[in-house]
Design a protein around this motif. Structure first.
Motif, mmCIF file in Angstrom:
data_model
loop_
_atom_site.group_PDB
_atom_site.id
_atom_site.type_symbol
_atom_site.label_atom_id
_atom_site.label_comp_id
_atom_site.label_asym_id
_atom_site.label_seq_id
_atom_site.Cartn_x
_atom_site.Cartn_y
_atom_site.Cartn_z
ATOM 1 N N ASN A 82 0.779 -1.343 -0.202
ATOM 2 C CA ASN A 82 -0.071 -0.128 0.092
ATOM 3 C C ASN A 82 0.756 1.122 -0.058
ATOM 4 O O ASN A 82 0.521 2.136 -0.757
ATOM 5 N N ILE A 142 -0.343 -0.091 -4.061
ATOM 6 C CA ILE A 142 -1.373 -1.061 -4.236
ATOM 7 C C ILE A 142 -2.515 -0.888 -3.095
ATOM 8 O O ILE A 142 -2.023 -1.270 -1.997
ATOM 9 N N GLU A 160 -7.183 -4.135 -3.714
ATOM 10 C CA GLU A 160 -6.727 -4.711 -5.196
ATOM 11 C C GLU A 160 -5.679 -5.490 -5.025
ATOM 12 O O GLU A 160 -5.037 -5.969 -6.041
ATOM 13 N N VAL A 161 -5.165 -5.817 -3.588
ATOM 14 C CA VAL A 161 -4.055 -6.746 -3.864
ATOM 15 C C VAL A 161 -4.389 -8.190 -4.525
ATOM 16 O O VAL A 161 -3.488 -8.753 -5.031
ATOM 17 N N TRP A 204 -2.997 -8.195 -7.709
ATOM 18 C CA TRP A 204 -1.710 -7.726 -8.232
ATOM 19 C C TRP A 204 -0.860 -9.147 -8.036
ATOM 20 O O TRP A 204 -1.073 -10.224 -7.280
#
Length: 477
Positions: free
Chosen positions: A88, A93, A97-98, A101
């Protein structure tokens, strides 16, 4: 029986017979085979997906995909806060939304370590700026956090039925073979134990201080049904090897275990019932060699009182968030918190921590390779950055020039041979690239099982008599 012609037995029945020989009989039949050293990379374990989620044991480029799809990333039973916070604040990120990723985990960890080393050097020289200080604490946290995330992702991925490609491979291995792996997972450990011919108390080439087999014991309660000379050498550590909790100390800016000057290694084998662990956060439902996010605490009596005591003039303090992981007060468990012993996947792999333990494994690996007639390398891509492993194999070929056959099993085996070039392999007697996956290689080996069965029957009258009985039963109309 006098007229029984082994050559008349159909191949399908011969393969069936080979598959159904007991491990002890099969090992005896293979005891005069060429001595082989088997080397495994991550690609060897990637076939296994028998966990409840159907997620394969990950490769470096699929690690975070596995993390997102396994229980590690769900709920509060796994501690992933430092990792999420780092993404973050320093990768931009958003925590929400991790899940979408991803990055090659080796590149990720190499970047983390490079930045961490740079800032720790500055910290020791009192040269840190305010923003660098904040980033250093975040880097230190995520570096330690990733060791546990690595172990938990693998434990979740391999938490399923025991049979794997390794089980089938062992049907073609001499009792004098050696298994060398760069992997942390325990799929081959379980496969070896399932044969009844491998004892984890001595089979790792290590002397463990204690072993966890439902509780801490001097040795695992094991009575192998036969004695194979199999050694499993795990050169980058293992998820089920435990050491005192290891992290970066903020007063020294160095990676150190909770118990200083500790070189003791402990073995986790199995537990179906609760054990003492950090804050009592035990979770059940794991197969042998696997555990939840938190491994068992190590026994206090493994260390003398002096090493467990605070230095003169200092005291230990501990702090943690309350009311987050549980609405009730979490219990205070006995013992020393532990960490899995893993050489993390950075481009320049370091061997300083527990150097004595790791070094003796590399020495044994070198000895086994030099004594081999054949080396089979499965699922290992020979990355240019893995210099020590490349040097080990090359030097062993040179020490037994023109006497070792080298087989490379990988989907891109021919490309690997081409990339490394003739200079690397010039001292091998023969180099055989086999461009296929591990499980396809097993199928290829299986085609030779009728020949092996015929040979075993010709060498041993008891095996021949047994084959004859199977042959008669098969032909009863």
């Amino acid at each position: 029986m006098a007229n029984f012609d082994i050559d008349e037995v159909e191949e399908g029945l011969l393969g069936f017979a080979w598959d159904n020989l007991s491990p002890i009989v099969r090992a005896k039949a293979l005891e005069n085979s060429k001595k082989t050293s088997w080397i495994f990379g991550a690609g060897a374990s990637h076939h296994y997906d028998l966990n409840s989620r159907g997620v394969p044991v990950p490769l470096a480029n699929s690690f975070f995909e596995a993390f997102h799809n396994l229980p590690t990333s769900e709920g509060l039973h796994a501690f992933v806060g430092p990792f999420i916070s780092f993404l973050n604040h320093y990768r931009g990120i958003n925590p929400r939304e991790v899940g979408s990723w991803s990055e090659d985990v080796e590149l990720f960890m190499t970047t983390i370590e490079d930045e961490l080393n740079e800032l720790m050097t500055k910290a020791k020289n009192m040269e840190l700026k305010e923003d660098e200080t904040l980033k250093l604490y975040s880097l230190a946290g995520v570096f330690t956090n990733m060791t546990f995330i690595f172990a938990n992702v693998l434990n979740e991925a391999q938490n399923g039925p025991s049979p794997s490609a390794y089980h089938f491979l062992l049907k073609f291995c001499s009792p004098n073979d050696t298994f060398i792996t760069f992997n942390w997972d325990t799929l081959i450990d379980r496969a070896l134990a399932d044969t009844g011919g491998w004892d984890p108390n001595v089979g790792y080439g290590l002397k463990f201080h204690s072993s966890f087999d439902s509780s801490w014991k001097l040795n695992i309660e094991s009575s192998p049904s036969f004695n194979a000379n199999w050694k499993l050498l795990k050169l980058h550590g293992s998820t089920n090897w435990l050491v005192p909790y290891t992290s970066i100390r903020f007063d020294k800016w160095e990676m150190q275990p909770l118990v200083e000057n500790s070189d003791e290694v402990f073995l986790f084998w199995q537990s179906s019932l609760p054990y003492d662990t950090f804050k009592g956060r035990w979770r059940g439902g794991y197969v042998p060699t696997c555990y939840g996010y938190y491994p068992p605490n190590l026994p206090n009596d493994a260390f003398d009182e002096k090493r467990l005591s605070a230095p003169p003039g200092k005291v230990f303090i501990s702090s943690s968030l309350t009311g987050i992981y549980s609405p009730a007060k979490e219990q205070r468990a006995t013992g020393i918190p532990s960490s899995p012993l893993l050489i993390t996947p950075v481009r320049q792999k370091k061997y300083d921590m527990y150097q004595k333990t790791i070094e003796q494994l590399w020495e044994q690996a070198e000895g086994a390779l030099i004594e081999s007639d054949r080396i089979v390398i499965i699922g290992y891509s020979f990355p240019a950055t893995d210099k020590r492993s490349l040097t080990l194999i090359k030097e062993c070929l040179e020490k037994r020039a023109d006497r070792i056959t080298l087989e490379i099993v990988a989907p891109d085996a021919e490309g690997i041979v081409s990339r490394l070039g003739n200079e690397y392999f010039k001292k091998a007697e023969n180099v055989v690239p086999i461009s296929m996956r591990f499980e396809d290689y097993i199928s290829m080996l299986w085609k030779n099982s009728p020949t092996l069965m015929k040979s075993a029957a010709r060498q041993d009258k008891n095996i021949k008599d047994w084959l004859y009985r199977i042959y008669l039963l098969n032909n009863i109309s």
